[in-house]
Design a protein around this motif. Structure first.
Motif, PDB file in Angstrom:
ATOM      1  N   UNK A  13       0.840  -1.198   0.000  1.00  0.00           N
ATOM      2  CA  UNK A  13       0.000   0.000   0.000  1.00  0.00           C
ATOM      3  C   UNK A  13       0.875   1.248   0.000  1.00  0.00           C
ATOM      4  N   UNK A  14       0.443   2.268  -0.730  1.00  0.00           N
ATOM      5  CA  UNK A  14       1.149   3.546  -0.811  1.00  0.00           C
ATOM      6  C   UNK A  14       0.170   4.647  -0.424  1.00  0.00           C
ATOM      7  N   UNK A  15       0.484   5.381   0.632  1.00  0.00           N
ATOM      8  CA  UNK A  15      -0.369   6.462   1.121  1.00  0.00           C
ATOM      9  C   UNK A  15       0.263   7.806   0.812  1.00  0.00           C
ATOM     10  N   UNK A  16      -0.461   8.630   0.063  1.00  0.00           N
ATOM     11  CA  UNK A  16       0.057   9.930  -0.355  1.00  0.00           C
ATOM     12  C   UNK A  16       0.634   9.820  -1.739  1.00  0.00           C
ATOM     13  N   UNK A  17       0.077  10.548  -2.694  1.00  0.00           N
ATOM     14  CA  UNK A  17       0.458  10.375  -4.095  1.00  0.00           C
ATOM     15  C   UNK A  17       1.064  11.647  -4.676  1.00  0.00           C
ATOM     16  N   UNK A  18       1.874  12.314  -3.863  1.00  0.00           N
ATOM     17  CA  UNK A  18       2.689  13.410  -4.376  1.00  0.00           C
ATOM     18  C   UNK A  18       3.944  12.868  -5.021  1.00  0.00           C
ATOM     19  N   UNK A  19       5.018  13.668  -5.002  1.00  0.00           N
ATOM     20  CA  UNK A  19       6.250  13.264  -5.684  1.00  0.00           C
ATOM     21  C   UNK A  19       6.807  11.957  -5.135  1.00  0.00           C
ATOM     22  N   UNK A  20       6.955  11.869  -3.802  1.00  0.00           N
ATOM     23  CA  UNK A  20       7.577  10.676  -3.233  1.00  0.00           C
ATOM     24  C   UNK A  20       6.661   9.466  -3.327  1.00  0.00           C
ATOM     25  N   UNK A  21       5.341   9.666  -3.177  1.00  0.00           N
ATOM     26  CA  UNK A  21       4.414   8.551  -3.243  1.00  0.00           C
ATOM     27  C   UNK A  21       4.356   7.917  -4.614  1.00  0.00           C
ATOM     28  N   UNK A  22       4.222   8.737  -5.646  1.00  0.00           N
ATOM     29  CA  UNK A  22       4.192   8.200  -7.009  1.00  0.00           C
ATOM     30  C   UNK A  22       5.524   7.561  -7.368  1.00  0.00           C
ATOM     31  N   UNK A  23       6.617   8.172  -6.925  1.00  0.00           N
ATOM     32  CA  UNK A  23       7.939   7.601  -7.177  1.00  0.00           C
ATOM     33  C   UNK A  23       8.056   6.223  -6.530  1.00  0.00           C
ATOM     34  N   UNK A  24       7.566   6.093  -5.291  1.00  0.00           N
ATOM     35  CA  UNK A  24       7.600   4.805  -4.602  1.00  0.00           C
ATOM     36  C   UNK A  24       6.754   3.773  -5.331  1.00  0.00           C
ATOM     37  N   UNK A  25       5.567   4.177  -5.795  1.00  0.00           N
ATOM     38  CA  UNK A  25       4.704   3.248  -6.521  1.00  0.00           C
ATOM     39  C   UNK A  25       5.384   2.741  -7.791  1.00  0.00           C
ATOM     40  N   UNK A  26       6.030   3.638  -8.509  1.00  0.00           N
ATOM     41  CA  UNK A  26       6.728   3.229  -9.736  1.00  0.00           C
ATOM     42  C   UNK A  26       7.875   2.275  -9.429  1.00  0.00           C
ATOM     43  N   UNK A  27       8.647   2.599  -8.381  1.00  0.00           N
ATOM     44  CA  UNK A  27       9.789   1.756  -8.031  1.00  0.00           C
ATOM     45  C   UNK A  27       9.345   0.389  -7.516  1.00  0.00           C
ATOM     46  N   UNK A  28       8.238   0.364  -6.778  1.00  0.00           N
ATOM     47  CA  UNK A  28       7.691  -0.914  -6.323  1.00  0.00           C
ATOM     48  C   UNK A  28       7.255  -1.768  -7.508  1.00  0.00           C
ATOM     49  N   UNK A  29       6.554  -1.141  -8.439  1.00  0.00           N
ATOM     50  CA  UNK A  29       6.102  -1.867  -9.624  1.00  0.00           C
ATOM     51  C   UNK A  29       7.276  -2.379 -10.444  1.00  0.00           C
ATOM     52  N   UNK A  44      -5.207  13.710  -7.043  1.00  0.00           N
ATOM     53  CA  UNK A  44      -4.001  12.890  -6.909  1.00  0.00           C
ATOM     54  C   UNK A  44      -4.293  11.442  -7.280  1.00  0.00           C
ATOM     55  N   UNK A  45      -5.457  10.937  -6.860  1.00  0.00           N
ATOM     56  CA  UNK A  45      -5.825   9.572  -7.236  1.00  0.00           C
ATOM     57  C   UNK A  45      -5.985   9.442  -8.744  1.00  0.00           C
ATOM     58  N   UNK A  46      -6.580  10.458  -9.350  1.00  0.00           N
ATOM     59  CA  UNK A  46      -6.775  10.426 -10.802  1.00  0.00           C
ATOM     60  C   UNK A  46      -5.440  10.380 -11.535  1.00  0.00           C
ATOM     61  N   UNK A  47      -4.454  11.117 -11.030  1.00  0.00           N
ATOM     62  CA  UNK A  47      -3.119  11.101 -11.638  1.00  0.00           C
ATOM     63  C   UNK A  47      -2.506   9.708 -11.556  1.00  0.00           C
ATOM     64  N   UNK A  48      -2.642   9.075 -10.395  1.00  0.00           N
ATOM     65  CA  UNK A  48      -2.100   7.726 -10.221  1.00  0.00           C
ATOM     66  C   UNK A  48      -2.815   6.722 -11.119  1.00  0.00           C
ATOM     67  N   UNK A  49      -4.121   6.832 -11.194  1.00  0.00           N
ATOM     68  CA  UNK A  49      -4.889   5.909 -12.029  1.00  0.00           C
ATOM     69  C   UNK A  49      -4.558   6.094 -13.504  1.00  0.00           C
ATOM     70  N   UNK A  50      -4.252   7.334 -13.892  1.00  0.00           N
ATOM     71  CA  UNK A  50      -3.870   7.592 -15.289  1.00  0.00           C
ATOM     72  C   UNK A  50      -2.561   6.893 -15.645  1.00  0.00           C
ATOM     73  N   UNK A  51      -1.725   6.631 -14.622  1.00  0.00           N
ATOM     74  CA  UNK A  51      -0.484   5.884 -14.840  1.00  0.00           C
ATOM     75  C   UNK A  51      -0.694   4.369 -14.743  1.00  0.00           C
ATOM     76  N   UNK A  52      -1.937   3.963 -14.470  1.00  0.00           N
ATOM     77  CA  UNK A  52      -2.226   2.539 -14.412  1.00  0.00           C
ATOM     78  C   UNK A  52      -2.192   1.933 -13.023  1.00  0.00           C
TER      79      UNK A  52
END
Length: 466
Positions: A13-29, A44-52
């Protein structure tokens, strides 16, 4: 990117989808994990969902049933003043809580390093004030001498966004207390503690909790070398805890308030001169007074810490000195933005607390001081003790009148940056410095300190051009 290791085929789980959160999600994936993301902000959720990425409300019952870990962005409280509801749910479920810094340290080293002639190193810098300048200064010195280096963390790129290390590279990290307090892995090769002054006290439940968050950088992983500013009791205590005795040169003590002596390793600056002593003998010295990118005693402290870090890497004193002289300074940190008709204009918008503003005031003579904003805890008494060089203060912010009442210098309530700059420039005489050093947060009028500094810079330049 640094792919996260050890999480393959696991939900994280990733909480917070700013710079560090999205970066963590990408690195985890990238490392084979399955990120499950959440942010209270729909955009912020929409931005993350747009990245899949998959988003799921982590406050719902059973949200952590199949989750291996929760990765939390730095601005989200996990303990004080109260835990975020998602963090509280993870703790109740027994799910480990970490952040991107912890993921970085567990994932940075790879098998490729076995083929390197020189293993990559990590230098991590923390402290209340000066950590950005110290980290940037170390990076500048390394780059200037041709050593491969990357700058990341609370400055530059996110830690998981940097490139995989190459042979002999040095990664320099600036780490805030928000980042060090939660990381489950903290293993720098060299760790730097600049200083300590009250800040973020609500987040850490007081000065003790704040110091404990900083101390974790040294206590959790045990760096090969620790560089510790000892001008406050906390630094003296930390150096004492890390050292096996007075001659233990794994700890390099740094000061700008006293000459350091003894059989150990010390770097200090007095009256603008940096001196290095090791085993009771002087090993190097530098005249810092004419280095325009490092004005004032607070920047001399940064220079001492950066010098010590580079000496710990084996760089020669004269090589470091040459690099210091070409350092341009950082935006919003004692940044000279103009000199016109004998008046110097300095942007130190990063001086967001009383201690950093007091240090800025001590760096210049005859100051037209622009200050004010969202006042922090602790009052302004320290500012008054450092205001001898202030000719007049021009106070901005929604609470400008209350701020001005606490100052022991002549004040003018301006409220807006435009008015403050106009009045300061009208009053300024040759030899004066118009200094923005707010001693307060920016959030009453600006989104961040950078925006405040940019407004000051734009107002000055527009009036000089007009």
């Amino acid at each position: 990117m640094i792919p996260v290791t050890g999480m393959t085929d696991r939900q994280v789980a990733v909480l917070g989808l700013g710079r560090s959160g999205l970066s963590a999600a990408r690195a985890l994936q990238a490392g084979g994990a399955h990120p499950v993301c959440w942010d209270d902000n729909p955009a912020a959720r929409a931005t993350a969902e747009a990245e899949g990425f998959s988003c799921r409300d982590l406050t719902e019952g059973g949200a952590f049933d199949e989750v291996a870990a929760l990765i939390v962005s730095p601005g989200i409280p996990h303990l004080y003043p109260t835990p975020n509801p998602v963090v509280a749910a993870a703790l109740r479920a027994g799910v480990p809580v970490d952040n991107d810094i912890g993921l970085f340290f567990r994932s940075f080293a790879t098998g490729d390093w076995d083929n390197f002639d020189t293993a990559p190193r990590v230098i991590a810098v923390t402290g209340s004030n000066g950590k950005s300048t110290t980290a940037a200064l170390i990076h500048h010195i390394l780059t200037d001498v041709g050593r491969p280096a990357q700058l990341a963390g609370n400055i530059g790129r996110g830690v998981l966004d940097i490139d995989p290390a190459i042979d002999g590279e040095v990664v320099v990290l600036e780490l805030s207390s928000y980042q060090t307090e939660l990381a489950r892995s903290l293993t720098p090769d060299i760790a730097v503690f600049t200083n300590l002054s009250p800040d973020h006290l609500d987040r850490h439940a007081g000065i003790g909790g704040y110091f404990a968050a900083k101390r974790r950088l040294f206590a959790e992983g045990g760096p090969d070398r620790a560089i510790v500013g000892v001008d406050e009791i906390e630094g003296q205590f930390l150096a004492g805890q890390l050292s096996e005795g007075a001659a233990d040169d794994r700890v390099i003590r740094v000061s700008v308030s006293q000459k350091l002596d003894g059989p150990g390793w010390q770097v200090f600056a007095r009256k603008g001169f940096l001196a290095e002593y090791r085993k009771g003998r002087q090993a190097g010295s530098i005249d810092l007074r004419q280095i325009t990118g490092l004005p004032g005693a607070h920047n001399h402290q940064n220079a001492c810490a950066a010098y010590a870090a580079c000496r710990a890497l084996g760089l020669a004193p004269r090589v470091i000195e040459q690099a210091l002289r070409s350092y341009p300074g950082l935006p919003h940190r004692s940044q000279i933005i103009a000199v016109a008709e004998g008046v110097t204009y300095v942007n130190d918008s990063k001086a967001t607390n009383v201690d950093s503003a007091a240090k800025a005031l001590s760096a210049f003579s005859r100051i037209r001081w622009i200050c004010g904003g969202l006042e922090k805890e602790g009052g302004l008494a320290q500012l008054n003790a450092a205001s001898d060089a202030v000719a007049k203060a021009y106070v901005i912010g929604r609470e400008a009148a209350n701020f001005a009442m606490q100052l022991d210098v002549e004040t003018e309530i301006c409220t807006t940056m435009a008015e403050a700059v106009a009045r300061a420039m009208a009053d300024a005489e040759p030899g004066d410095t118009v200094l923005l050093a707010p001693a307060a947060a920016s959030f009453d009028q600006y989104d961040n300190f950078e925006q405040r500094g940019e407004d000051f810079t734009a107002e000055v330049r527009a009036r000089l051009a007009g």
